[in-house]
Design a protein around this motif. Structure first.
Motif, mmCIF file in Angstrom:
data_model
loop_
_atom_site.group_PDB
_atom_site.id
_atom_site.type_symbol
_atom_site.label_atom_id
_atom_site.label_comp_id
_atom_site.label_asym_id
_atom_site.label_seq_id
_atom_site.Cartn_x
_atom_site.Cartn_y
_atom_site.Cartn_z
ATOM 1 N N HIS A 1 30.018 30.564 35.829
ATOM 2 C CA HIS A 1 31.278 30.987 36.424
ATOM 3 C C HIS A 1 32.185 31.517 35.319
ATOM 4 N N LEU A 2 32.702 32.711 35.501
ATOM 5 C CA LEU A 2 33.662 33.294 34.575
ATOM 6 C C LEU A 2 35.005 33.391 35.274
ATOM 7 N N VAL B 1 21.594 41.037 33.507
ATOM 8 C CA VAL B 1 20.263 40.512 33.219
ATOM 9 C C VAL B 1 20.057 39.099 33.769
ATOM 10 N N ARG B 2 21.110 38.501 34.298
ATOM 11 C CA ARG B 2 20.961 37.162 34.854
ATOM 12 C C ARG B 2 20.323 37.226 36.239
ATOM 13 N N PRO B 3 19.646 36.142 36.652
ATOM 14 C CA PRO B 3 19.055 36.132 37.996
ATOM 15 C C PRO B 3 20.126 36.332 39.056
ATOM 16 N N PRO B 4 19.875 37.174 40.041
ATOM 17 C CA PRO B 4 20.866 37.416 41.089
ATOM 18 C C PRO B 4 21.288 36.123 41.778
ATOM 19 N N GLY B 5 22.564 36.010 42.056
ATOM 20 C CA GLY B 5 23.076 34.847 42.771
ATOM 21 C C GLY B 5 23.461 33.673 41.903
ATOM 22 N N THR B 6 23.256 33.771 40.587
ATOM 23 C CA THR B 6 23.590 32.646 39.697
ATOM 24 C C THR B 6 24.912 32.847 38.977
ATOM 25 N N THR B 7 25.576 33.969 39.211
ATOM 26 C CA THR B 7 26.783 34.304 38.453
ATOM 27 C C THR B 7 27.943 34.575 39.399
ATOM 28 N N THR B 8 29.063 33.921 39.119
ATOM 29 C CA THR B 8 30.286 34.126 39.882
ATOM 30 C C THR B 8 31.405 34.485 38.912
ATOM 31 N N VAL B 9 32.119 35.535 39.212
ATOM 32 C CA VAL B 9 33.241 35.967 38.381
ATOM 33 C C VAL B 9 34.500 35.950 39.236
ATOM 34 N N VAL B 10 35.528 35.273 38.729
ATOM 35 C CA VAL B 10 36.813 35.188 39.425
ATOM 36 C C VAL B 10 37.862 35.834 38.520
ATOM 37 N N GLY C 1 24.149 41.403 42.206
ATOM 38 C CA GLY C 1 23.806 40.036 41.852
ATOM 39 C C GLY C 1 24.948 39.198 41.351
ATOM 40 N N VAL C 2 26.124 39.804 41.133
ATOM 41 C CA VAL C 2 27.289 39.073 40.640
ATOM 42 C C VAL C 2 28.280 38.905 41.789
ATOM 43 N N ARG C 3 28.630 37.662 42.104
ATOM 44 C CA ARG C 3 29.634 37.405 43.136
ATOM 45 C C ARG C 3 31.020 37.549 42.512
ATOM 46 N N LEU C 4 31.794 38.482 43.026
ATOM 47 C CA LEU C 4 33.107 38.790 42.464
ATOM 48 C C LEU C 4 34.201 38.372 43.435
ATOM 49 N N TYR C 5 35.120 37.534 42.960
ATOM 50 C CA TYR C 5 36.277 37.103 43.727
ATOM 51 C C TYR C 5 37.531 37.392 42.907
ATOM 52 N N GLY C 6 38.646 37.490 43.606
ATOM 53 C CA GLY C 6 39.901 37.606 42.884
ATOM 54 C C GLY C 6 40.703 38.811 43.284
ATOM 55 N N ARG C 7 41.543 39.241 42.360
ATOM 56 C CA ARG C 7 42.441 40.353 42.665
ATOM 57 C C ARG C 7 42.741 41.163 41.413
ATOM 58 N N VAL C 8 43.099 42.423 41.649
ATOM 59 C CA VAL C 8 43.692 43.271 40.615
ATOM 60 C C VAL C 8 45.020 43.742 41.176
ATOM 61 N N ALA C 9 46.110 43.381 40.503
ATOM 62 C CA ALA C 9 47.448 43.730 40.971
ATOM 63 C C ALA C 9 47.890 45.052 40.363
ATOM 64 N N PRO C 10 48.704 45.811 41.092
ATOM 65 C CA PRO C 10 49.248 47.052 40.530
ATOM 66 C C PRO C 10 50.245 46.738 39.433
ATOM 67 N N PRO C 11 50.605 47.740 38.627
ATOM 68 C CA PRO C 11 51.533 47.484 37.522
ATOM 69 C C PRO C 11 52.895 47.033 38.044
ATOM 70 N N LEU D 1 44.373 44.811 44.965
ATOM 71 C CA LEU D 1 42.978 44.959 45.368
ATOM 72 C C LEU D 1 42.356 43.567 45.389
ATOM 73 N N LEU D 2 41.774 43.184 46.509
ATOM 74 C CA LEU D 2 41.177 41.859 46.642
ATOM 75 C C LEU D 2 39.667 41.968 46.694
ATOM 76 N N PHE D 3 38.987 41.003 46.080
ATOM 77 C CA PHE D 3 37.529 40.987 46.020
ATOM 78 C C PHE D 3 37.032 39.654 46.553
ATOM 79 N N GLY D 4 36.352 39.688 47.660
ATOM 80 C CA GLY D 4 35.819 38.475 48.270
ATOM 81 C C GLY D 4 34.317 38.487 48.255
ATOM 82 N N ALA D 5 33.715 38.180 47.122
ATOM 83 C CA ALA D 5 32.258 38.145 46.943
ATOM 84 C C ALA D 5 31.641 39.525 47.004
ATOM 85 N N GLY D 6 32.366 40.580 46.625
ATOM 86 C CA GLY D 6 31.744 41.893 46.500
ATOM 87 C C GLY D 6 30.736 41.880 45.376
#
Length: 424
Positions: A78-79, A122-131, A154-164, A208-213
């Protein structure tokens, strides 16, 4: 080590960074104290956990080294990343700004986002989550709105990117803080539900919201390197085709017509691509030429990962995709990364048994040498010099005086390498 799935150790990397001075858009490191108060098991979803923290790092190479170390972990990874995104105005690449990053030095002082995508691919798909809890400057925000944002398949991405934010305004990592506060209550909701709660509590209007993209998979990136358009990649005639990749689709029933590729933030279901698989090279090249270097690099890394699993290290298929990645780094204007990858390719070819005078080995060393000459960062030049010299001594190549020219260049830069005094 205790055996058993329940005791599989997990790893969490907490990375918070933002520029010093007036270019700072977010107080990224303020979230670290909140996350530190969370039980490590909550950060990884495992009973046993290792937590690594990076607070306002200054050197992108230091961050890259830590990324590689945690990416090599066998368990869940998890990152958690808080900070701001800035654009390299020359190459139009997205970077995570570090402590010394400025608008004019981001290309050398920031962490290229495609480095992160490449290391995780290069990591196995489904083993990495980035928030992520990120803020983009105005130029980056405009590019993200057009091209999207992701980390590859293969990377589960959650979180947000806010505008300036507005002038003289600094945003806080309220999304990650809300997530940490939920954990501190003892609640352990599934990540998707946790994301939704944190987005609401953290105040994510306009972000911008990311829900496991899962980013852009190899098959979804439209066309790099065709047989007639390759600038540097050797022809692959006679080689077996690369393994079939995975293709993202919506929840379409088997046999139904595939839906259009989802946006990077969409939740996707992965299904095997039916044979015959389309040639991925034109799609990756198209992405790179359009400036979507992160997507292109992630797609090529995913194909390399598939080749490694299907054919093994040192195989023609894996070596081919490693060299494609080196070409992509060249197209992205990242001479240091391109040099590094060509060095890896040359070393892998030699290790697999190819002779020092093999044309493919010589080509890889020649290209590493050429990219090394283009590196603008003196520190990066010095870092790569010993490996390049070692390979050039083994593989002098067909260009007369290449080793002598390299040694002269090293002397001009006052770089000493092992064994230099014993060379004629």
């Amino acid at each position: 080590m205790i055996n058993g799935d329940d005791m599989t150790p997990g790893t969490a990397l907490l990375l918070a960074a933002a520029p010093e001075g007036k270019g700072r858009l977010t107080d990224a490191t303020s979230v670290l104290a909140t996350l530190a108060a969370v039980p490590p098991s909550a950060l990884t979803g495992t009973a046993v956990a290792t937590v690594v923290e990076l607070a306002d790092p200054m050197d992108p190479q230091t961050v890259l080294t830590r990324l590689r170390a945690v990416a090599a972990a066998s368990g869940p990874l998890h990152l958690y990343i808080a900070g701001q995104l800035q654009l390299d105005r020359k190459q139009r690449q997205v970077h995570l700004a570090l402590a010394r990053t400025t608008a004019t030095t981001v290309r050398y002082s920031g962490l290229p986002w495609h480095w992160l995508a490449t290391e995780l691919a290069v990591r196995p798909p489904g083993t990495t989550t980035v928030v992520v809890d990120l803020v983009a400057d105005s130029e980056t925000w405009e590019q993200l709105a057009r091209a999207g944002f992701g980390l590859g398949p293969g990377v589960r991405l959650y979180g947000r990117v806010a505008p300036p934010p507005g002038r003289r305004t600094m945003l806080g990592p309220s999304y990650l803080k809300a997530m940490a506060e939920i954990w501190r209550t003892g609640a352990r909701p599934p990540m998707g539900q946790l994301h939704e709660l944190a987005a609401v509590q953290g105040g994510s209007d306009g972000a911008l919201l990311f829900g496991a993209g899962e980013g852009v998979p190899p098959s979804a990136v439209p066309d790099l390197v065709t047989q007639h358009e390759r600038a540097h990649v050797p022809q692959q005639a006679g080689r077996e085709p690369a393994p079939v990749p995975y293709q993202s689709s919506t929840t379409t029933a088997p046999g139904a017509a595939p839906a259009s590729a989802p946006a990077p933030s969409a939740v996707v279901v992965r299904a095997p691509v039916p044979d015959p698989a389309p040639d991925p090279h034109p799609a990756i090249l198209s992405a790179a030429r359009a400036g979507r270097h992160t997507e292109a690099a992630a797609a090529a890394a995913a194909w390399e990962s598939e080749a490694l699993r299907a054919y093994g290290p040192g195989s023609a298929q894996a070596l081919h995709w490693l060299e494609v990645r080196a070409d992509l780094a060249h197209l992205a204007g990242d001479a240091g990364r391109s040099c590094e990858l060509w060095l890896m390719a040359a070393g892998a070819r030699l290790q697999s048994g190819q002779a020092v005078d093999d044309a493919e080995v010589e080509a890889a060393v020649d290209r590493a040498h050429h990219e090394w000459e283009q590196i603008p960062d003196p520190a990066r030049v010095r870092t790569l010099a010993p490996d390049l010299v070692g390979l050039r001594r083994r593989v002098p190549g067909r260009q007369r005086g290449a080793l002598q020219l390299l040694q002269q260049r090293l002397e001009q830069l006052q770089i000493r390498t092992p064994g230099a005094a014993h060379q004629a």
